[in-house]
Scaffold this motif. Structure first.
Motif, PDB file in Angstrom:
ATOM      1  N   GLY A   1       0.774  -1.235   0.000  1.00 40.85           N
ATOM      2  CA  GLY A   1       0.000   0.000   0.000  1.00 40.85           C
ATOM      3  C   GLY A   1       0.801   1.279   0.000  1.00 40.85           C
ATOM      4  O   GLY A   1       0.306   2.315   0.447  1.00 40.85           O
ATOM      5  N   ASP A   2       2.034   1.241  -0.514  1.00 46.62           N
ATOM      6  CA  ASP A   2       2.865   2.441  -0.485  1.00 46.62           C
ATOM      7  C   ASP A   2       3.144   3.012  -1.872  1.00 46.62           C
ATOM      8  O   ASP A   2       3.984   3.894  -2.022  1.00 46.62           O
ATOM      9  N   ASP A   3       2.451   2.494  -2.895  1.00 46.68           N
ATOM     10  CA  ASP A   3       2.678   2.996  -4.244  1.00 46.68           C
ATOM     11  C   ASP A   3       1.379   2.894  -5.048  1.00 46.68           C
ATOM     12  O   ASP A   3       0.444   2.189  -4.651  1.00 46.68           O
ATOM     13  N   VAL A   4       1.340   3.616  -6.165  1.00 49.26           N
ATOM     14  CA  VAL A   4       0.204   3.473  -7.072  1.00 49.26           C
ATOM     15  C   VAL A   4       0.131   2.015  -7.519  1.00 49.26           C
ATOM     16  O   VAL A   4       1.153   1.418  -7.869  1.00 49.26           O
ATOM     17  N   PHE A   5      -1.065   1.446  -7.490  1.00 48.82           N
ATOM     18  CA  PHE A   5      -1.212   0.046  -7.888  1.00 48.82           C
ATOM     19  C   PHE A   5      -2.060  -0.027  -9.145  1.00 48.82           C
ATOM     20  O   PHE A   5      -3.135   0.558  -9.231  1.00 48.82           O
ATOM     21  N   TYR A   6      -1.550  -0.772 -10.144  1.00 48.73           N
ATOM     22  CA  TYR A   6      -2.214  -0.933 -11.439  1.00 48.73           C
ATOM     23  C   TYR A   6      -2.700  -2.372 -11.555  1.00 48.73           C
ATOM     24  O   TYR A   6      -1.936  -3.312 -11.324  1.00 48.73           O
ATOM     25  N   THR A   7      -3.955  -2.524 -11.929  1.00 49.36           N
ATOM     26  CA  THR A   7      -4.498  -3.861 -12.059  1.00 49.36           C
ATOM     27  C   THR A   7      -5.476  -3.925 -13.224  1.00 49.36           C
ATOM     28  O   THR A   7      -5.816  -2.908 -13.835  1.00 49.36           O
ATOM     29  N   ASP A   8      -5.924  -5.131 -13.517  1.00 46.61           N
ATOM     30  CA  ASP A   8      -6.827  -5.373 -14.638  1.00 46.61           C
ATOM     31  C   ASP A   8      -8.245  -5.570 -14.117  1.00 46.61           C
ATOM     32  O   ASP A   8      -8.445  -6.026 -12.979  1.00 46.61           O
ATOM     33  N   ALA A   9      -9.230  -5.245 -14.950  1.00 47.83           N
ATOM     34  CA  ALA A   9     -10.618  -5.366 -14.527  1.00 47.83           C
ATOM     35  C   ALA A   9     -10.961  -6.786 -14.076  1.00 47.83           C
ATOM     36  O   ALA A   9     -11.772  -6.981 -13.163  1.00 47.83           O
ATOM     37  N   ALA A  10     -10.326  -7.780 -14.693  1.00 51.31           N
ATOM     38  CA  ALA A  10     -10.659  -9.168 -14.387  1.00 51.31           C
ATOM     39  C   ALA A  10     -10.327  -9.552 -12.945  1.00 51.31           C
ATOM     40  O   ALA A  10     -10.969 -10.446 -12.377  1.00 51.31           O
ATOM     41  N   VAL A  11      -9.338  -8.897 -12.358  1.00 55.89           N
ATOM     42  CA  VAL A  11      -8.926  -9.241 -10.988  1.00 55.89           C
ATOM     43  C   VAL A  11      -9.039  -8.046 -10.045  1.00 55.89           C
ATOM     44  O   VAL A  11      -8.558  -8.094  -8.911  1.00 55.89           O
ATOM     45  N   ALA A  12      -9.669  -6.969 -10.501  1.00 57.53           N
ATOM     46  CA  ALA A  12      -9.719  -5.748  -9.695  1.00 57.53           C
ATOM     47  C   ALA A  12     -10.484  -5.926  -8.393  1.00 57.53           C
ATOM     48  O   ALA A  12     -10.259  -5.180  -7.431  1.00 57.53           O
ATOM     49  N   ASP A  13     -11.386  -6.926  -8.343  1.00 55.82           N
ATOM     50  CA  ASP A  13     -12.156  -7.112  -7.122  1.00 55.82           C
ATOM     51  C   ASP A  13     -11.289  -7.572  -5.957  1.00 55.82           C
ATOM     52  O   ASP A  13     -11.735  -7.546  -4.800  1.00 55.82           O
ATOM     53  N   ARG A  14     -10.034  -7.990  -6.237  1.00 54.12           N
ATOM     54  CA  ARG A  14      -9.125  -8.364  -5.159  1.00 54.12           C
ATOM     55  C   ARG A  14      -8.497  -7.141  -4.491  1.00 54.12           C
ATOM     56  O   ARG A  14      -7.929  -7.248  -3.410  1.00 54.12           O
ATOM     57  N   ALA A  15      -8.606  -5.989  -5.130  1.00 53.36           N
ATOM     58  CA  ALA A  15      -8.001  -4.775  -4.589  1.00 53.36           C
ATOM     59  C   ALA A  15      -8.861  -4.207  -3.462  1.00 53.36           C
ATOM     60  O   ALA A  15     -10.097  -4.293  -3.502  1.00 53.36           O
ATOM     61  N   VAL A  16      -8.191  -3.623  -2.475  1.00 57.72           N
ATOM     62  CA  VAL A  16      -8.912  -2.992  -1.370  1.00 57.72           C
ATOM     63  C   VAL A  16      -9.227  -1.546  -1.738  1.00 57.72           C
ATOM     64  O   VAL A  16      -8.741  -1.012  -2.738  1.00 57.72           O
ATOM     65  N   SER A  17     -10.047  -0.918  -0.928  1.00 57.72           N
ATOM     66  CA  SER A  17     -10.445   0.463  -1.188  1.00 57.72           C
ATOM     67  C   SER A  17      -9.261   1.418  -1.072  1.00 57.72           C
ATOM     68  O   SER A  17      -8.373   1.227  -0.232  1.00 57.72           O
ATOM     69  N   ARG A  18      -9.275   2.417  -1.926  1.00 55.51           N
ATOM     70  CA  ARG A  18      -8.297   3.506  -1.854  1.00 55.51           C
ATOM     71  C   ARG A  18      -9.037   4.825  -2.042  1.00 55.51           C
ATOM     72  O   ARG A  18     -10.179   4.842  -2.528  1.00 55.51           O
ATOM     73  N   ALA A  19      -8.392   5.905  -1.641  1.00 56.97           N
ATOM     74  CA  ALA A  19      -9.063   7.207  -1.698  1.00 56.97           C
ATOM     75  C   ALA A  19      -9.483   7.569  -3.114  1.00 56.97           C
ATOM     76  O   ALA A  19     -10.552   8.128  -3.338  1.00 56.97           O
TER      77      ALA A  19
END
Length: 212
Positions: A148-166
């Protein structure tokens, strides 16, 4: 007897310039002239002039948390009090959506957001950073997310694994319609304060109007 002319008297006035002004006060010492100020150094890791910061996004005043039965409300902040994130649309073609998203991220960082505040979701081709990190394996890639210390880039297919960010930025850079729906649905649920969508406005509005 010849007269000898009197020698002229030498007065103090003829002995040279005065060391002090006529008033008897000591002449003030001249002040040094300051040189030009050195230019402010660029931010670490971001050479060159800093872009102008965009206007700060503010949450509506009527979204402040109300006092609960057990005590006063928590301090009012956009992330904590907004019932839904603000949505900003940036028109872009599928080929230009990723560049528009990158520009949005740069402006966010220049305006004071920390890198860990930002999540970027793509619908078509992976962002180069995501492709590079995934080359080291799935575990290493998601470890970057968990830090959680950098911009994180992900794909729509797995984006649901990402936690909330501002802030969540979505780049509609291609892919099927289902990917756009998934990306916008996840982004809307993960964005704490601001959701930025880069793509075709008609497509964005049709998806957002469908209940996202």
């Amino acid at each position: 007897m010849p007269l000898i002319p009197e020698e002229p008297q030498i007065h103090e006035k003829a002995q040279g310039p005065r060391a002090t002004p006529a008033s008897g006060r000591t002449a003030p010492t001249p002040r040094p002239v300051p040189g030009p100020r050195p230019a402010a150094p660029p931010r670490p890791g971001r050479p060159g002039p800093v872009r102008p910061a965009p206007p700060a996004q503010r949450a509506p005043r009527d979204t402040a948390a109300e006092p609960g039965p057990s005590g006063p409300a928590a301090p009012s902040t956009p992330e904590a009090t907004s019932a839904a994130p603000q949505i900003q649309l940036i028109p872009a073609t599928p080929d230009g959506a990723l560049d528009a998203a990158e520009e949005a991220v740069d402006l966010l960082l220049d305006s004071g957001r920390t890198p860990g505040d930002v999540l970027v979701i793509t619908t078509g081709e992976l962002h180069p950073w995501a492709a590079h990190e995934l080359s080291f394996g799935d575990a290493a890639y998601w470890a970057q997310h968990d830090a959680g210390d950098d911009v994180f880039y992900t794909d729509a297919a797995v984006a649901d694994r990402a936690v909330s960010r501002a802030v969540v930025v979505v780049a509609l850079n291609g892919g099927p319609e289902a990917a756009a729906v998934t990306a916008l649905t996840v982004a809307h649920s993960r964005a704490g304060a601001l959701l930025i969508v880069c793509g075709d406005p008609q497509r964005i509005n049709s998806v957002l109007g469908a209940g996202v």
